[in-house]
Design an enzyme around this catalytic site. Structure first.
Site, PDB file in Angstrom:
ATOM      1  N   HIS A 121      37.071  42.072  27.947  1.00  0.00           N
ATOM      2  CA  HIS A 121      37.424  40.943  28.809  1.00  0.00           C
ATOM      3  C   HIS A 121      38.950  40.840  28.803  1.00  0.00           C
ATOM      4  O   HIS A 121      39.592  41.171  27.805  1.00  0.00           O
ATOM      5  CB  HIS A 121      36.796  39.688  28.200  1.00  0.00           C
ATOM      6  CG  HIS A 121      36.899  38.450  29.020  1.00  0.00           C
ATOM      7  ND1 HIS A 121      38.056  37.702  29.098  1.00  0.00           N
ATOM      8  CD2 HIS A 121      35.989  37.808  29.783  1.00  0.00           C
ATOM      9  CE1 HIS A 121      37.839  36.660  29.876  1.00  0.00           C
ATOM     10  NE2 HIS A 121      36.601  36.698  30.303  1.00  0.00           N
ATOM     11  N   ASP A 198      35.815  40.254  19.280  1.00  0.00           N
ATOM     12  CA  ASP A 198      35.587  39.210  20.278  1.00  0.00           C
ATOM     13  C   ASP A 198      34.083  38.947  20.319  1.00  0.00           C
ATOM     14  O   ASP A 198      33.324  39.743  20.882  1.00  0.00           O
ATOM     15  CB  ASP A 198      36.125  39.697  21.632  1.00  0.00           C
ATOM     16  CG  ASP A 198      35.789  38.733  22.762  1.00  0.00           C
ATOM     17  OD1 ASP A 198      35.077  37.740  22.524  1.00  0.00           O
ATOM     18  OD2 ASP A 198      36.239  39.001  23.896  1.00  0.00           O
ATOM     19  N   GLN A 201      30.334  36.578  23.486  1.00  0.00           N
ATOM     20  CA  GLN A 201      28.972  36.755  24.004  1.00  0.00           C
ATOM     21  C   GLN A 201      27.960  36.927  22.879  1.00  0.00           C
ATOM     22  O   GLN A 201      26.873  36.354  22.909  1.00  0.00           O
ATOM     23  CB  GLN A 201      28.918  37.983  24.941  1.00  0.00           C
ATOM     24  CG  GLN A 201      29.773  37.871  26.183  1.00  0.00           C
ATOM     25  CD  GLN A 201      29.287  36.806  27.158  1.00  0.00           C
ATOM     26  OE1 GLN A 201      28.106  36.433  27.180  1.00  0.00           O
ATOM     27  NE2 GLN A 201      30.186  36.295  27.975  1.00  0.00           N
ATOM     28  N   LYS A 224      29.967  28.724  25.613  1.00  0.00           N
ATOM     29  CA  LYS A 224      28.869  29.674  25.878  1.00  0.00           C
ATOM     30  C   LYS A 224      27.733  29.478  24.881  1.00  0.00           C
ATOM     31  O   LYS A 224      26.632  29.964  25.071  1.00  0.00           O
ATOM     32  CB  LYS A 224      29.388  31.113  25.790  1.00  0.00           C
ATOM     33  CG  LYS A 224      30.472  31.425  26.823  1.00  0.00           C
ATOM     34  CD  LYS A 224      30.954  32.848  26.683  1.00  0.00           C
ATOM     35  CE  LYS A 224      32.314  33.070  27.273  1.00  0.00           C
ATOM     36  NZ  LYS A 224      32.325  33.203  28.727  1.00  0.00           N
ATOM     37  N   CYS A 362      36.547  39.251  34.879  1.00  0.00           N
ATOM     38  CA  CYS A 362      37.717  39.393  34.001  1.00  0.00           C
ATOM     39  C   CYS A 362      37.651  40.685  33.208  1.00  0.00           C
ATOM     40  O   CYS A 362      37.947  40.709  32.002  1.00  0.00           O
ATOM     41  CB  CYS A 362      37.845  38.201  33.042  1.00  0.00           C
ATOM     42  SG  CYS A 362      38.104  36.650  33.868  1.00  0.00           S
TER      43      CYS A 362
HETATM   44  N1  PMP Z   1      35.666  37.323  25.750  1.00  0.00           N
HETATM   45  C1  PMP Z   1      34.509  37.469  26.390  1.00  0.00           C
HETATM   46  C2  PMP Z   1      33.670  38.693  26.125  1.00  0.00           C
HETATM   47  C3  PMP Z   1      34.096  36.501  27.302  1.00  0.00           C
HETATM   48  O1  PMP Z   1      32.940  36.655  27.960  1.00  0.00           O
HETATM   49  C4  PMP Z   1      34.914  35.363  27.525  1.00  0.00           C
HETATM   50  C5  PMP Z   1      34.517  34.274  28.495  1.00  0.00           C
HETATM   51  N2  PMP Z   1      34.223  34.723  29.783  1.00  0.00           N
HETATM   52  C6  PMP Z   1      36.110  35.250  26.820  1.00  0.00           C
HETATM   53  C7  PMP Z   1      36.454  36.241  25.939  1.00  0.00           C
HETATM   54  C8  PMP Z   1      37.013  34.071  26.989  1.00  0.00           C
HETATM   55  O2  PMP Z   1      36.538  32.978  26.262  1.00  0.00           O
HETATM   56  P1  PMP Z   1      36.963  31.471  26.626  1.00  0.00           P
HETATM   57  O3  PMP Z   1      36.273  31.127  27.902  1.00  0.00           O
HETATM   58  O4  PMP Z   1      36.427  30.662  25.484  1.00  0.00           O
HETATM   59  O5  PMP Z   1      38.434  31.397  26.685  1.00  0.00           O
END
Ligand code: PMP
Length: 404
Positions: A121, A198, A201, A224, A362
């Site tokens: 991401h 990270d 998910q 999430k 993203c």
């Molecule tokens: N990493 C991953 C794999 C994500 O799916 C997301 C959220 N789309 C993020 C980071 C970013 O997290 P946050 O929305 O809490 O800033």
């Protein structure tokens, strides 16, 4: 303990509503999950009964709120098997990664390598690009196979004396691939690199034990995980957090301040400058306690069953291209429909009350890897039902008819 999806679903007020005259079919939980009443009540309850700023007060409300805020931290620590002092509240997963990248900057110099993967991401790419721009560190991306798995042989070869940091997602938000976090971490440590995982998910769909994974840092978001927005978690091993400089300056994060000098508080408070997201932390604590009351292996089985049903329902669809077919993947379907832009697919599905996401998610390097500019994504959560899946499959066939 069996998993009763209808009983769980009834605890999510928003799932009762209709969209465009149809029952809501919410398949966008990988972007943000809906909230159970337990979370909503914990947050409103805190504001209605016991609210003040934390840590600084000597009065009853300040003490009660501080206790609730720190109890939420304890809940997070237990949830991931961290020790006291190893959990920092941030405003989200993104901020947690930025905090680590900014803090590691002073240990890095030109030519040092940071290993990322092609399935990251942007939250786990851009903060490292900042270091490339500022310091001249080199970013390298572990390739992804056609099935959507990390190429671990390539990874092994890319690791070397110059590798200082390995940062990767535990579960891809596009492909659903679950990466072998413990093995990746072990190999990185053997090469002498620090590891950031990270977990935005993965934390939702599987138990996470930070001691078993052994990464130096593990980050995730609250929103999430059926908790609120505005709150995220940075876990760091005690010795790593102790080495990390503050990210922002202000109240709460200091030891002493004079006109000539400052000292800093110990972690985790060193990284929590200013008034923290108090209500949001309490909400995340409530989400975790709520999840602790459910049978998580049964939830995982439920989600896998729904994903299989989705794939069976779409089996004959020769107009569909799926990306992400790794064995053991999570319940996320990313797809392209022949002759249609993903944005149009999502908009037409919305007419049937079906909420999916469309775009690059993203993850532009990953999109490029698969030779596409965007995809649509249906992501499954614990409150989805077989009826949701069937409605999605039928609505997708109707959508395809628009473009056929
Ligand atoms: N990493 C991953 C794999 C994500 O799916 C997301 C959220 N789309 C993020 C980071 C970013 O997290 P946050 O929305 O809490 O800033």
């Amino acid at each position: 303990m069996a998993f009763d999806v209808e009983a769980v679903r009834a605890q999510f007020p928003i799932l009762q509503r209709q969209v465009n005259g149809k029952p809501l079919v919410y398949l966008d939980s990988a972007a943000s999950a809906q909230k159970p009443q337990a979370v909503i009540s914990a947050m409103t309850g805190a504001m209605e009964h016991s609210y003040a700023n934390v840590h600084r007060g000597l009065h009853t409300l300040a003490n009660e709120t501080t206790e609730a805020y720190e109890a939420a931290r304890r809940a997070v620590e237990r949830f991931i098997n961290a020790d006291e002092g190893e959990v920092v509240f941030t405003k989200g997963g993104t901020e947690a990664i930025n905090l680590v990248a900014a803090g590691l900057a002073r240990t890095l110099s030109a030519g040092d390598e940071i290993l990322l993967t092609q399935m990251e991401h942007h939250a786990n790419i851009v903060p490292w690009h900042f270091l490339r721009e500022r310091l001249g560190v080199v970013l390298r991306f572990v390739p992804v196979t056609d099935a959507g798995e990390l190429d671990l042989d390539a990874y092994r070869q890319m690791l070397g004396a110059r590798t200082k940091v390995v940062a990767f997602s535990h579960m891809s938000n596009v492909l659903g691939t679950v990466n072998p976090a413990t093995d990746i971490t072990r190999m990185a440590h053997e090469a002498g690199a620090l590891v950031l995982v990270d977990g935005c998910q993965s934390i939702v769909h599987q138990p996470v034990d930070v001691k078993a994974i052994d990464a130096d840092f593990y980050v995730f978001s609250g929103h999430k995980l059926y908790g609120p927005t505005g709150i995220g978690i940075l876990y760091g091993k005690a010795e790593r957090l102790a080495d990390l400089p503050p990210y922002q300056g202000g109240g709460e994060m200091i030891g002493l301040v004079s006109e000539e000098a400052i000292t800093y508080a110990d972690p985790p408070h060193r990284f929590e400058a200013g008034t923290p997201p108090i209500i949001e932390a309490i909400g995340l604590g409530a989400a975790i306690e709520w999840l602790n009351g459910l049978d998580r292996p049964a939830i995982a089985a439920h989600e896998a069953h729904l994903y299989d049903r989705m794939m069976e329902g779409l089996a004959g669809a020769n107009w569909l291209r799926v990306i992400g077919e790794a064995p053991g993947k999570g319940a996320i379907l990313s797809f392209m429909m022949e002759g249609a832009h993903a944005h149009d697919v999502a908009q037409i599905l919305d007419r049937y009350g079906v909420a999916v996401r469309a775009g690059t998610h993203c993850a532009e390097p990953l999109m490029r890897r698969f030779g596409v500019t965007s995809s649509a994504r249906a992501s499954i959560a614990l409150y989805n039902t077989e009826a949701d899946i069937d409605a999605f499959v039928q609505s997708l066939s109707k959508t395809q008819a628009f473009f056929a």
